[in-house]
Design a protein around this motif. Sequence first.
Motif, PDB file in Angstrom:
ATOM      1  N   ILE A   1      65.857 -72.663 -43.780  1.00 12.64           N
ATOM      2  CA  ILE A   1      65.129 -73.899 -44.115  1.00 12.64           C
ATOM      3  C   ILE A   1      64.650 -74.596 -42.844  1.00 12.64           C
ATOM      4  O   ILE A   1      63.513 -75.091 -42.776  1.00 12.64           O
ATOM      5  N   LEU A   2      65.493 -74.632 -41.826  1.00 12.85           N
ATOM      6  CA  LEU A   2      65.111 -75.274 -40.563  1.00 12.85           C
ATOM      7  C   LEU A   2      63.950 -74.543 -39.896  1.00 12.85           C
ATOM      8  O   LEU A   2      63.055 -75.174 -39.327  1.00 12.85           O
ATOM      9  N   MET A   3      63.952 -73.211 -39.965  1.00 13.57           N
ATOM     10  CA  MET A   3      62.833 -72.448 -39.406  1.00 13.57           C
ATOM     11  C   MET A   3      61.537 -72.780 -40.131  1.00 13.57           C
ATOM     12  O   MET A   3      60.477 -72.914 -39.511  1.00 13.57           O
ATOM     13  N   ALA A   4      61.624 -72.917 -41.459  1.00 11.58           N
ATOM     14  CA  ALA A   4      60.439 -73.257 -42.255  1.00 11.58           C
ATOM     15  C   ALA A   4      59.935 -74.654 -41.907  1.00 11.58           C
ATOM     16  O   ALA A   4      58.725 -74.868 -41.729  1.00 11.58           O
ATOM     17  N   ILE A   5      60.853 -75.609 -41.798  1.00 15.19           N
ATOM     18  CA  ILE A   5      60.468 -76.993 -41.507  1.00 15.19           C
ATOM     19  C   ILE A   5      59.852 -77.104 -40.116  1.00 15.19           C
ATOM     20  O   ILE A   5      58.820 -77.766 -39.925  1.00 15.19           O
ATOM     21  N   LEU A   6      60.482 -76.446 -39.139  1.00 19.21           N
ATOM     22  CA  LEU A   6      59.965 -76.527 -37.768  1.00 19.21           C
ATOM     23  C   LEU A   6      58.619 -75.818 -37.637  1.00 19.21           C
ATOM     24  O   LEU A   6      57.692 -76.339 -37.006  1.00 19.21           O
ATOM     25  N   GLY A   7      58.494 -74.630 -38.240  1.00 17.60           N
ATOM     26  CA  GLY A   7      57.220 -73.922 -38.200  1.00 17.60           C
ATOM     27  C   GLY A   7      56.119 -74.700 -38.897  1.00 17.60           C
ATOM     28  O   GLY A   7      54.982 -74.765 -38.421  1.00 17.60           O
ATOM     29  N   LEU A   8      56.459 -75.325 -40.024  1.00 16.81           N
ATOM     30  CA  LEU A   8      55.481 -76.135 -40.772  1.00 16.81           C
ATOM     31  C   LEU A   8      55.071 -77.357 -39.969  1.00 16.81           C
ATOM     32  O   LEU A   8      53.881 -77.695 -39.896  1.00 16.81           O
ATOM     33  N   GLY A   9      56.045 -78.032 -39.367  1.00 20.94           N
ATOM     34  CA  GLY A   9      55.726 -79.224 -38.581  1.00 20.94           C
ATOM     35  C   GLY A   9      54.862 -78.920 -37.375  1.00 20.94           C
ATOM     36  O   GLY A   9      53.843 -79.588 -37.135  1.00 20.94           O
ATOM     37  N   LEU A  10      55.240 -77.901 -36.604  1.00 21.87           N
ATOM     38  CA  LEU A  10      54.439 -77.525 -35.432  1.00 21.87           C
ATOM     39  C   LEU A  10      53.054 -77.034 -35.845  1.00 21.87           C
ATOM     40  O   LEU A  10      52.058 -77.317 -35.175  1.00 21.87           O
ATOM     41  N   GLY A  11      52.995 -76.289 -36.952  1.00 26.29           N
ATOM     42  CA  GLY A  11      51.708 -75.795 -37.439  1.00 26.29           C
ATOM     43  C   GLY A  11      50.767 -76.920 -37.823  1.00 26.29           C
ATOM     44  O   GLY A  11      49.562 -76.867 -37.524  1.00 26.29           O
ATOM     45  N   MET A  12      51.290 -77.956 -38.480  1.00 29.63           N
ATOM     46  CA  MET A  12      50.450 -79.096 -38.865  1.00 29.63           C
ATOM     47  C   MET A  12      49.981 -79.877 -37.641  1.00 29.63           C
ATOM     48  O   MET A  12      48.872 -80.414 -37.627  1.00 29.63           O
ATOM     49  N   ILE A  13      50.819 -79.943 -36.620  1.00 30.20           N
ATOM     50  CA  ILE A  13      50.398 -80.612 -35.378  1.00 30.20           C
ATOM     51  C   ILE A  13      49.255 -79.846 -34.725  1.00 30.20           C
ATOM     52  O   ILE A  13      48.242 -80.424 -34.312  1.00 30.20           O
ATOM     53  N   ILE A  14      49.410 -78.534 -34.661  1.00 32.95           N
ATOM     54  CA  ILE A  14      48.392 -77.704 -33.992  1.00 32.95           C
ATOM     55  C   ILE A  14      47.077 -77.713 -34.764  1.00 32.95           C
ATOM     56  O   ILE A  14      45.994 -77.782 -34.167  1.00 32.95           O
ATOM     57  N   THR A  15      47.137 -77.659 -36.098  1.00 27.63           N
ATOM     58  CA  THR A  15      45.902 -77.602 -36.881  1.00 27.63           C
ATOM     59  C   THR A  15      45.080 -78.878 -36.747  1.00 27.63           C
ATOM     60  O   THR A  15      43.854 -78.845 -36.912  1.00 27.63           O
ATOM     61  N   THR A  16      45.722 -79.995 -36.434  1.00 28.54           N
ATOM     62  CA  THR A  16      44.963 -81.232 -36.220  1.00 28.54           C
ATOM     63  C   THR A  16      44.143 -81.161 -34.930  1.00 28.54           C
ATOM     64  O   THR A  16      43.082 -81.779 -34.831  1.00 28.54           O
TER      65      THR A  16
END
Length: 290
Positions: free
Chosen positions: A174-189
């Motif tokens: 779950i932590l891997m999913a949350i961290l990957g999702l958070g970093l991914g949303m930062i980068i896509t902006t």
Amino acid sequence: MNSRENESWLFEISAKRKLIDLNFREIWRYRDLLFLFVKRDLVTVYKQTVLGPLWFFIQPLFTSVIFTLVFNNIAAIDTGVVPAFLFNLAGITAWNYFKICLMGTSGTFRANAAIFGKVYFPRFIVPMSKVISNLVKFGIQCLILIGFYIYYAVYLEIPIAPDRYLWLFPVYVILMAILGLGLGMIITTFTTKYRDMSILIGFAVQLLMYISAVPFPIKALKEKVPEYSWVVDYNPIAYLMEGFRRSVFGTDLLYFSWNSFFLIIITCIVTFFIGLTMFNRTEKTFIDTV
């Protein structure tokens, strides 16, 4: 006229939204679309390929073999009682899930600009679908890991077995999913304005793997080159990968502490909400710049 003004609307779409807005009720209402995106990700990735879903198995196996040859046979990195191939396979399985979650969500706005510009739906569904579809791939690769785990532990009688930290396995996923999702949303902006980011991220993720304790234990790095131990000391992803393997193998060679565990949790949650805030802010205006 008054009767029309007093009508209560079932749904109201407005550009005025909170920066930290995760409307689970709205996401549930669009659950069919979410499942459709998940199905699309699973079907189209290997469509019109010769081997198809077999790539789910081939990629981690071949990478583990290469890592074993380079890092364990040539560089002589010790993995303790855990067989080197199995050690590398566990690290690659965990890293692949984190990496694909990160890479899959980092291009959300650019890859879906045509859809976002035509119809309304909760934009968060798209990165969320990446995490869910990648979870299916992660499950398939875990089956490979379990198969080799049983082979080494039962057939070859190597003394490896999970210990009391096994219950942390789903927590780390779950932590891997949350961290990957958070970093991914930062980068896509950032990729909406700076297209160089989409090129940089592929290069940066490759380098990140080598400083995130994927092909070696943290203790081995501190023993061999202690002057470079700061590379993992300030890298929460390294402790995320190490903790994942610790929950699987139960060996003291792999570093674990509750302080680092709770630090990882805080880092993942903070990163996710920063990413969500930037994602919600960018989705209002990105169509003009993408």
